[in-house]
Design a protein around this motif. Structure first.
Motif, PDB file in Angstrom:
ATOM      1  N   GLU A 249      49.173  38.660  38.436  1.00 29.09           N
ATOM      2  CA  GLU A 249      49.497  39.764  39.338  1.00 29.09           C
ATOM      3  C   GLU A 249      49.616  41.081  38.594  1.00 29.09           C
ATOM      4  OE1 GLU A 249      53.014  38.504  41.258  1.00 29.09           O
ATOM      5  OE2 GLU A 249      52.037  36.922  42.455  1.00 29.09           O
ATOM      6  N   ALA A 250      50.190  41.057  37.380  1.00 29.09           N
ATOM      7  CA  ALA A 250      50.345  42.294  36.619  1.00 29.09           C
ATOM      8  C   ALA A 250      48.987  42.878  36.255  1.00 29.09           C
ATOM      9  CB  ALA A 250      51.176  42.028  35.359  1.00 29.09           C
ATOM     10  N   LYS A 252      45.977  42.210  37.789  1.00 26.02           N
ATOM     11  CA  LYS A 252      45.230  42.593  38.985  1.00 26.02           C
ATOM     12  C   LYS A 252      45.783  43.867  39.608  1.00 26.02           C
ATOM     13  CE  LYS A 252      43.684  37.905  40.059  1.00 26.02           C
ATOM     14  NZ  LYS A 252      43.742  36.761  41.002  1.00 26.02           N
ATOM     15  N   ALA A 253      47.099  44.110  39.461  1.00 27.51           N
ATOM     16  CA  ALA A 253      47.677  45.338  39.986  1.00 27.51           C
ATOM     17  C   ALA A 253      47.124  46.570  39.276  1.00 27.51           C
ATOM     18  CB  ALA A 253      49.203  45.296  39.855  1.00 27.51           C
TER      19      ALA A 253
END
Length: 531
Positions: A249-250, A252-253
């Motif tokens: 998630e980090a 892709k953010a």
């Protein structure tokens, strides 16, 4: 006699067969070819017709392996001699072979096979099996992969692709508590320039370690070099630490494509694998506690450190112990600085990773470090004490800590970087704290100004609270404000009651030793209601 070039052999064989088909083949032709190829005439005759039987009934050399022969080679773990022994036993009707039962599938497949010599069978396995097949049946899958041939990726530009991986370092170190261990290193390498943009050393790898190494690669720090920007893609393996939701998630953010490689394919991130070998060869082999060094007959490492289980268990009290993990971190930090800025890499045309990075004109996407605090490694909770926050043998201070003595806060930090920590209170970022012993004069003045401002703010709040309290408590006690008592005279009835009360108190205050009131000393004044 050396081996014949395969192309030369095919050409000679084709010519001889042409002569044989036309009826013009003679022994002189065979003799000439044997001399030119450096082989015997018998070998040349075999080239012409490898399946022609010999006078003794045995097949000529050049035997073609059958599926049963290949299955037997796998069953006997790549032992051609054992295959020949079992095969000869079945053909000769003397099974079992060497006292070992032969599988029925092999025995049935060899029932009508022609006998061959052990030399012929060995040669057939050597010629007709690939090195990968031989390695697979003799040593297993890892050996087979050593014989594989891989594609080479096209060249990329700086900071477009990162390769990330874990590596358990072959060296024993002393942790803060407990017996010696082999630490883990998380590495983030730039594909184009071979620059080590991020790294972390811990006792056990986890998602926080990965985030820390990635954040180091994202943040530009002049002390580490020109590196630090958002990549386009990161190649990771299938380790649980890399595959965690927090890491995915980090990245892709930030718009980073995460390419998760198939399991057991280290060649697909070969640059970071090669870096780990370079680290081991150049640095770790020179340090005490290196576990890949030579050993004596009893298995003990040559050198002052013993990595056998009993020695490791007693290392805490031994005179000679492995270096501490903090010492290893310092050595690796210095070596990484040299590797990035001074190491001349052959794949980069003799340039260092830093020079290759600076020579690449590809634009970089940089992000303010304050926006990347969520990628920091979470540390333990700490209590704010009189002199600040005690963390990693240092005391950290910031103006925002004024008035928070005794409060529990959360600390986030970068491993191997004690220049600052991030302080969180109740999940919200509070401040960036710096070591008190290394504060600049400007930071000291800011802290003192914050102390004066905080004290001033609290005094003002105290005065406001006092005024509000007086206004609220005055009606409850029956006391009128002082300004009203000066402007409004007291009523006659109230004045009479006050005088009577004063006289009664005076009478009680003057008593004899027996506790009797002497009326002659304090006569009671009678006052009429209507004077």
């Amino acid at each position: 006699m050396g081996r014949v070039d395969p192309e030369q052999r095919r050409t000679a064989t084709e010519r001889l067969r042409q002569l044989a088909d036309s009826g013009q083949l003679t022994a002189r032709h065979v003799r000439l070819v044997a001399t030119g190829c450096g082989v015997s005439e018998r070998t040349v005759w075999w080239w012409i017709d490898p399946h022609a039987p010999r006078a003794d009934g045995r097949a000529r050399s050049g035997y073609r392996l059958t599926d049963i022969d290949r299955a037997a080679y796998a069953f006997y773990r790549g032992n051609a001699t054992a295959v020949h022994r079992a095969r000869s036993s079945v053909i000769g009707g003397t099974a079992p072979s060497a006292g070992v039962p032969i599988p029925d599938s092999l025995a049935q497949g060899w029932q009508n096979a022609r006998p061959v010599s052990v030399h012929t069978l060995r040669r057939a396995f050597a010629d007709q099996l690939t090195p990968a097949e031989v390695a697979l049946w003799r040593s297993g899958e890892n050996a087979r992969r050593n014989a594989d041939v891989y594609l080479t990726r096209p060249p990329s530009v700086r900071n477009q692709v990162w390769e990330a991986d874990h590596k358990q370092l072959p060296i024993l170190v002393m942790p803060p508590r407990g017996a010696p261990v082999r630490p883990w290193m998380t590495t983030v390498l730039d594909d184009a320039t071979r620059a080590l943009v991020g790294w972390a050393i811990t006792l056990t790898p986890h998602a926080g370690t990965v985030l820390t190494a990635i954040r180091m690669g994202l943040v530009h720090d002049a002390e580490r070099g020109p590196f630090g920007a958002v990549p386009a893609m990161v190649r990771i393996d299938r380790g649980l630490e890399f595959a965690s939701a927090a890491v995915s998630e980090a990245l892709k953010a930030l718009g980073v494509d995460v390419h998760r490689l198939p399991a057991y394919t280290p060649h697909r991130k070969g640059k970071v694998e090669r870096f780990h070998r370079t680290l081991e060869q150049m640095l770790l082999t020179t340090l005490p506690g290196f576990t890949g060094g030579p050993r004596d007959a009893a298995g003990r490492l040559h050198g002052p450190v013993d990595d056998r289980p009993a020695a490791r268990a007693a290392a805490e009290t031994a005179d000679v112990r492995p270096m501490g993990i903090d010492v290893l971190v310092e050595r690796v930090r210095d070596w990484v600085r040299w590797y990035n800025t001074a190491h001349e890499h052959a794949a980069l045309g003799g340039r260092s990773p830093a020079r290759a990075w600076e020579a690449d004109p590809t634009p970089l996407a940089r992000i303010d470090p304050e926006r990347l605090r969520h990628l920091l490694l979470a540390g333990a909770e700490r209590t704010v004490v009189k002199d600040g926050i005690h963390f990693a043998n240092l005391t950290y201070l910031a103006p925002e800590l004024q008035g928070r003595g005794g409060e529990r806060v959360q600390v986030r930090h970068m491993p191997h970087d004690n220049r600052s920590i991030e302080v969180y209170a109740r999940g919200e970022h509070l401040c960036t704290a710096y070591p008190q012993a290394h504060l600049t004069p400007e930071q000291v003045e800011d802290f003192r100004a914050a102390a004066r401002a905080e004290a001033k703010r609290l005094r003002a709040a105290q005065r406001r609270s006092t005024r509000h309290s007086r206004a609220e408590l005055a009606p409850m006690t029956g006391a009128a404000p002082a300004a009203e008592s000066r402007l409004v005279p007291a009523a006659d009835g109230d004045e009479l009651a006050r005088r009577r009360s004063d006289q009664a108190l005076a009478a009680k205050s003057s008593t004899s030793l027996l506790g009797l009131v002497d009326p002659t000393l304090h006569p009671v004044v009678e006052e009429s209601e209507n004077p």
